[in-house]
Each structure stands twice: as structure tokens, then as C-alpha cells.
Design a protein around this motif. Structure first.
Motif, PDB file in Angstrom:
ATOM      1  N   ASN A  94      41.470 160.097 145.345  1.00 19.11           N
ATOM      2  CA  ASN A  94      40.155 159.772 145.872  1.00 19.11           C
ATOM      3  C   ASN A  94      39.277 161.020 145.892  1.00 19.11           C
ATOM      4  O   ASN A  94      39.770 162.144 145.909  1.00 19.11           O
ATOM      5  N   GLY A  95      37.981 160.801 145.889  1.00 19.72           N
ATOM      6  CA  GLY A  95      37.038 161.908 145.938  1.00 19.72           C
ATOM      7  C   GLY A  95      35.755 161.584 145.207  1.00 19.72           C
ATOM      8  O   GLY A  95      35.541 160.453 144.734  1.00 19.72           O
ATOM      9  N   MET A  96      34.885 162.572 145.104  1.00 21.61           N
ATOM     10  CA  MET A  96      33.604 162.407 144.421  1.00 21.61           C
ATOM     11  C   MET A  96      33.403 163.558 143.444  1.00 21.61           C
ATOM     12  O   MET A  96      33.712 164.705 143.760  1.00 21.61           O
ATOM     13  N   ILE A  97      32.903 163.234 142.262  1.00 17.98           N
ATOM     14  CA  ILE A  97      32.579 164.239 141.255  1.00 17.98           C
ATOM     15  C   ILE A  97      31.177 163.970 140.730  1.00 17.98           C
ATOM     16  O   ILE A  97      30.582 162.926 141.012  1.00 17.98           O
ATOM     17  N   LYS A  98      30.672 164.901 139.967  1.00 19.52           N
ATOM     18  CA  LYS A  98      29.387 164.739 139.304  1.00 19.52           C
ATOM     19  C   LYS A  98      29.616 164.691 137.801  1.00 19.52           C
ATOM     20  O   LYS A  98      30.383 165.492 137.259  1.00 19.52           O
ATOM     21  N   ILE A  99      28.952 163.743 137.140  1.00 16.35           N
ATOM     22  CA  ILE A  99      29.065 163.601 135.695  1.00 16.35           C
ATOM     23  C   ILE A  99      27.686 163.690 135.062  1.00 16.35           C
ATOM     24  O   ILE A  99      26.661 163.456 135.720  1.00 16.35           O
ATOM     25  N   LYS A 100      27.643 164.044 133.793  1.00 18.52           N
ATOM     26  CA  LYS A 100      26.391 164.096 133.047  1.00 18.52           C
ATOM     27  C   LYS A 100      25.978 162.694 132.600  1.00 18.52           C
ATOM     28  O   LYS A 100      26.797 161.774 132.548  1.00 18.52           O
ATOM     29  N   LYS A 101      24.716 162.553 132.252  1.00 16.74           N
ATOM     30  CA  LYS A 101      24.211 161.266 131.783  1.00 16.74           C
ATOM     31  C   LYS A 101      24.473 161.091 130.297  1.00 16.74           C
ATOM     32  O   LYS A 101      23.575 160.757 129.510  1.00 16.74           O
ATOM     33  N   THR A 102      25.703 161.312 129.907  1.00 16.69           N
ATOM     34  CA  THR A 102      26.147 161.113 128.528  1.00 16.69           C
ATOM     35  C   THR A 102      27.467 160.364 128.574  1.00 16.69           C
ATOM     36  O   THR A 102      28.173 160.391 129.595  1.00 16.69           O
ATOM     37  N   PRO A 103      27.835 159.680 127.504  1.00 19.60           N
ATOM     38  CA  PRO A 103      29.109 158.955 127.510  1.00 19.60           C
ATOM     39  C   PRO A 103      30.283 159.889 127.762  1.00 19.60           C
ATOM     40  O   PRO A 103      30.273 161.059 127.372  1.00 19.60           O
ATOM     41  N   GLY A 104      31.294 159.371 128.409  1.00 22.74           N
ATOM     42  CA  GLY A 104      32.484 160.162 128.702  1.00 22.74           C
ATOM     43  C   GLY A 104      33.631 159.271 129.127  1.00 22.74           C
ATOM     44  O   GLY A 104      33.508 158.041 129.197  1.00 22.74           O
ATOM     45  N   ILE A 105      34.755 159.900 129.414  1.00 23.20           N
ATOM     46  CA  ILE A 105      35.955 159.175 129.839  1.00 23.20           C
ATOM     47  C   ILE A 105      36.558 159.894 131.041  1.00 23.20           C
ATOM     48  O   ILE A 105      36.834 161.098 130.977  1.00 23.20           O
TER      49      ILE A 105
ATOM     50  N   ARG B 221      36.012 154.505 130.649  1.00 15.91           N
ATOM     51  CA  ARG B 221      35.000 154.928 129.671  1.00 15.91           C
ATOM     52  C   ARG B 221      33.635 154.473 130.187  1.00 15.91           C
ATOM     53  O   ARG B 221      33.438 153.290 130.478  1.00 15.91           O
ATOM     54  N   TYR B 222      32.691 155.378 130.281  1.00 20.94           N
ATOM     55  CA  TYR B 222      31.384 155.034 130.841  1.00 20.94           C
ATOM     56  C   TYR B 222      30.262 155.425 129.889  1.00 20.94           C
ATOM     57  O   TYR B 222      30.372 156.361 129.108  1.00 20.94           O
ATOM     58  N   ASP B 223      29.194 154.666 129.985  1.00 23.53           N
ATOM     59  CA  ASP B 223      27.984 154.918 129.199  1.00 23.53           C
ATOM     60  C   ASP B 223      26.806 154.343 129.969  1.00 23.53           C
ATOM     61  O   ASP B 223      26.976 153.496 130.846  1.00 23.53           O
ATOM     62  N   LEU B 224      25.596 154.794 129.639  1.00 17.86           N
ATOM     63  CA  LEU B 224      24.394 154.330 130.327  1.00 17.86           C
ATOM     64  C   LEU B 224      23.558 153.453 129.424  1.00 17.86           C
ATOM     65  O   LEU B 224      23.391 153.751 128.233  1.00 17.86           O
ATOM     66  N   ALA B 225      23.023 152.383 129.992  1.00 14.15           N
ATOM     67  CA  ALA B 225      22.089 151.531 129.274  1.00 14.15           C
ATOM     68  C   ALA B 225      20.711 152.187 129.274  1.00 14.15           C
ATOM     69  O   ALA B 225      20.307 152.792 130.274  1.00 14.15           O
ATOM     70  N   PRO B 226      19.958 152.090 128.171  1.00 11.22           N
ATOM     71  CA  PRO B 226      18.635 152.753 128.098  1.00 11.22           C
ATOM     72  C   PRO B 226      17.529 151.934 128.754  1.00 11.22           C
ATOM     73  O   PRO B 226      16.452 151.783 128.205  1.00 11.22           O
ATOM     74  N   MET B 227      17.799 151.376 129.906  1.00  9.63           N
ATOM     75  CA  MET B 227      16.802 150.577 130.606  1.00  9.63           C
ATOM     76  C   MET B 227      16.980 150.776 132.100  1.00  9.63           C
ATOM     77  O   MET B 227      17.995 151.309 132.556  1.00  9.63           O
ATOM     78  N   GLU B 228      15.997 150.354 132.841  1.00 14.49           N
ATOM     79  CA  GLU B 228      16.037 150.494 134.298  1.00 14.49           C
ATOM     80  C   GLU B 228      15.631 149.185 134.935  1.00 14.49           C
ATOM     81  O   GLU B 228      14.709 148.501 134.474  1.00 14.49           O
ATOM     82  N   ILE B 229      16.325 148.829 135.998  1.00 15.53           N
ATOM     83  CA  ILE B 229      15.952 147.680 136.831  1.00 15.53           C
ATOM     84  C   ILE B 229      15.332 148.215 138.113  1.00 15.53           C
ATOM     85  O   ILE B 229      15.909 149.082 138.772  1.00 15.53           O
ATOM     86  N   ARG B 230      14.169 147.709 138.451  1.00 17.47           N
ATOM     87  CA  ARG B 230      13.465 148.204 139.639  1.00 17.47           C
ATOM     88  C   ARG B 230      13.184 147.050 140.588  1.00 17.47           C
ATOM     89  O   ARG B 230      12.600 146.034 140.206  1.00 17.47           O
ATOM     90  N   TYR B 231      13.625 147.223 141.835  1.00 21.76           N
ATOM     91  CA  TYR B 231      13.309 146.286 142.911  1.00 21.76           C
ATOM     92  C   TYR B 231      12.347 146.999 143.856  1.00 21.76           C
ATOM     93  O   TYR B 231      12.663 148.050 144.402  1.00 21.76           O
ATOM     94  N   GLN B 232      11.171 146.384 144.051  1.00 20.24           N
ATOM     95  CA  GLN B 232      10.149 147.051 144.857  1.00 20.24           C
ATOM     96  C   GLN B 232       9.474 146.062 145.784  1.00 20.24           C
ATOM     97  O   GLN B 232       9.073 144.962 145.373  1.00 20.24           O
ATOM     98  N   TYR B 233       9.381 146.454 147.049  1.00 20.39           N
ATOM     99  CA  TYR B 233       8.636 145.661 148.024  1.00 20.39           C
ATOM    100  C   TYR B 233       7.192 146.133 148.039  1.00 20.39           C
ATOM    101  O   TYR B 233       6.916 147.313 148.255  1.00 20.39           O
TER     102      TYR B 233
END
Length: 332
Positions: A112-123, A273-285
Motif C-alpha cells: 500500500n502507499g501513494m506514488i506520483k506518475i507522469k502523464k504518459t503510458p506506463g506499467i 498498464r495505464y494510459d490517458l484519454a485525450p479528453m476531459e469530462i467536466r461537471y460544473q454547477y
């Protein structure tokens, strides 16, 4: 311009009080009108205070300078913590060892724990320690039939020459540490939402889009590697006070396989294996402007009073008509 000329501009002409008549039904309508007006005005004030939710999806630019916080809590079943390590492999092949907290439990190693990763694909990989011999053999005491319950084999048990197992049990030789069975307690990307109850209308109570892997358990009797393909979606929440939270929800696909190398079957691994989608979902009041609230208040008062007046006039006219017919019938 005289006073009489000014009076002619009055759109709300008054009826002398001696020409009006009070009725019990009119009193009922008046009370109901006041109660309904108060209720509708209060409801409109609540809607104004809470704001309305607006959802939007658009293509976004990923700022590569910012890192993503990853919280992981997973238990590797029937493993010693000294036998496993956690590695992070980046897009270009660079690999580093991650110092997660490892707690040895009775029947598992909890990572268990927390790490920081870059916004690029990785494993993110949970793999056997290089110095551990995962192909060595060990001995187990197992029941010969269903009439006997399984028993725990002592650690490091080796049957010596002439050893006789307990009645109803036998000694079998198995490969040591060949499974990567696990329980995922938590895998979350980005900060948690503050005041999560404010987002109940767009999110399930358990926050499934942000923790879909929480509670997942894999238990297989053979030497399998487990591979999770994770697609993260940047998600922004902006509340009615303009407080912004940038986090990530994700979906995943799962597969398992036996990992082979030229030298034979490789030890099992747990892969994220992680990757980011090139889009954003925004919820705004969004809170509507004050003039909208005032307009709605006027509309409520005017609408309720007008409708109440029509109902009262219809009932009163009907009552008068029936009354006149009754009186005419008596005279005739």
C-alpha cells in the motif's frame, strides 16, 4: 396636468369595499394561495442556492509537467513480502523500483502507499524478487479424500526418509510460489472529491467510476500473470463556490496469461498498464443571475394569484347561478 388626469393612468382600479362580498370558499382559496406561493418561492430559492449542473466533454491538452497521484492497496495472497518487489516502467523503457509500504499478514503480503506518475503510458508491476527462486519445490500435506479437512503444512517442511504422514493425508511435491493471486483494496488516480455527497446526482454513492477495481479478487489454481489495462479520463469538478478539483476516473479491461520466455515459463506478475484519454469530462454547477431569481419570484406570485382568482370566480359564479335557479324555482 390635474390630479384627475393622473388618476386616469391607474391600471389597478379599485372596487369600493361596500360592493365586495367575502365567502368561505374565497377564504380557503386565499389561504391555499399563500401556502402554495410560499412553498414555490422557497423551492426556487433552494434551486438558486444550489445551482444547476452542467456536464461537458471536450478534447484537452495534457500538461506533461504535472504528475498524477496514485493510491494503491493490494494484498498478494500466500506470499512473503521479501519475495516481491514493485516496479514502475515508463513509456520509453525506463524502470524504477517503487518503495511501497509492505506489511506481512498471516496469509498475504499487503502492498500500500501513494506514488506520483507522469502523464504518459506506463506499467505498474508487482513482480517476484530477482533473487527468489520461483521454480524451487516444496512439500505439502494434502487430504487423500474428502473425508479429511485440509491442514496447514509447517513452513519449510521437508519429509525425511521414512517419514509417515498423518492418517488420511499424503505428501505431495509442488512448485513453490507459483501463483500471483491477489485482492485489490484500492486503486485510485488523482485527489479524492471533497464533499462527495454534493455529486450524488452524477456519481454512484460508492464512487464506482473512480474506484472500479476496489474489491476485485483473483484466485486461480495455476501459474498465471494478471494484466489490467487501465484508461484514465481527466475529470474536473467545479462546485457552486467555484472550487475546482481535477481528478481522474477510469475503466479497465482484464486478461490473464502464462508468461513464457526462451528459457521456459516465467514467474507470474501483476501488471497495471495505464494510459490517458485525450479528453476531459467536466461537471460544473452554475448559479443563475439574480435577475432570473427575481423574475421567477414575480412569475410565481402573479401566476398563483391569477389562477386562484380564476378558480374563485368560477366557483362563485357557479354558486350564484345555482342559487338564482333555486330561488326562481321557489317563486314559480
Amino acid at each position: 396636468m390635474g390630479l384627475d388626469t393622473i388618476r386616469n393612468l391607474d391600471l389597478y382600479k379599485k372596487v369600493p369595499s361596500d360592493l365586495t362580498e367575502r365567502t368561505a370558499f374565497g377564504a380557503f382559496i386565499s389561504v391555499a394561495c399563500v401556502l402554495l406561493t410560499v412553498y414555490l418561492m422557497f423551492a426556487e430559492l433552494v434551486l438558486y442556492a444550489n445551482g444547476s449542473l452542467r456536464t461537458s466533454i471536450f478534447v484537452t491538452y495534457l500538461n506533461q509537467e504535472d504528475d498524477i497521484d496514485v493510491r494503491l492497496n493490494v494484498s498478494i495472497v500466500d506470499k512473503e513480502c521479501q519475495d516481491i518487489i514493485i516496479n514502475l516502467r515508463h513509456l520509453h523503457g525506463h524502470q524504477e523500483n517503487i518503495p511501497f509500504n509492505k506489511v506481512q499478514l498471516a496469509d498475504a503480503c499487503n502492498v500500500n502507499g501513494m506514488i506520483k506518475i507522469k502523464k504518459t503510458p506506463g506499467i505498474l508491476m508487482v513482480v517476484p524478487h530477482r533473487g527468489q527462486n520461483w521454480t524451487s519445490k516444496e512439500y505439502k500435506l494434502v487430504p487423500e479424500d474428502h473425508d479429511h479437512n485440509p491442514i496447514k503444512t509447517p513452513k519449510g517442511f521437508v519429509p525425511l526418509s521414512g517419514y509417515q504422514p498423518p492418517a488420511g493425508y499424503k505428501v505431495v511435491e509442488v512448485l513453490k510460489n507459483t501463483k500471483m493471486n491477489h485482492v485489490i483494496h484500492e486503486l485510485e488516480f488523482g485527489p479524492s472529491l471533497p464533499n462527495t455527497h454534493r455529486w450524488e446526482e452524477v456519481l454512484p454513492a460508492d464512487g464506482t467510476p473512480f474506484r472500479p477495481l476496489a474489491g476485485i479478487m483473483r484466485d486461480f489454481p495455476i501459474n498465471l500473470s494478471h494484466d489490467y489495462h487501465i484508461r484514465m479520463v481527466p475529470t474536473t469538478f467545479i462546485d457552486q463556490n467555484k472550487r475546482r478539483t481535477d481528478t481522474y476516473q477510469y475503466s479497465y479491461a482484464y486478461q490473464n496469461f502464462i508468461m513464457s520466455t526462451p528459457a521456459g515459463i516465467a514467474p507470474p506478475s501483476l501488471l497495471f498498464r495505464y494510459d490517458l484519454a485525450p479528453m476531459e469530462i467536466r461537471y460544473q454547477y452554475d448559479r443563475k443571475p439574480m435577475y432570473h431569481l427575481l423574475t421567477m419570484m414575480c412569475a410565481i406570485v402573479g401566476g398563483v394569484v391569477t389562477v386562484a382568482g380564476v378558480i374563485d370566480k368560477f366557483v362563485f359564479s357557479t354558486h350564484q347561478l345555482i342559487r338564482q335557479k333555486i330561488l326562481l324555482g321557489k317563486h314559480n
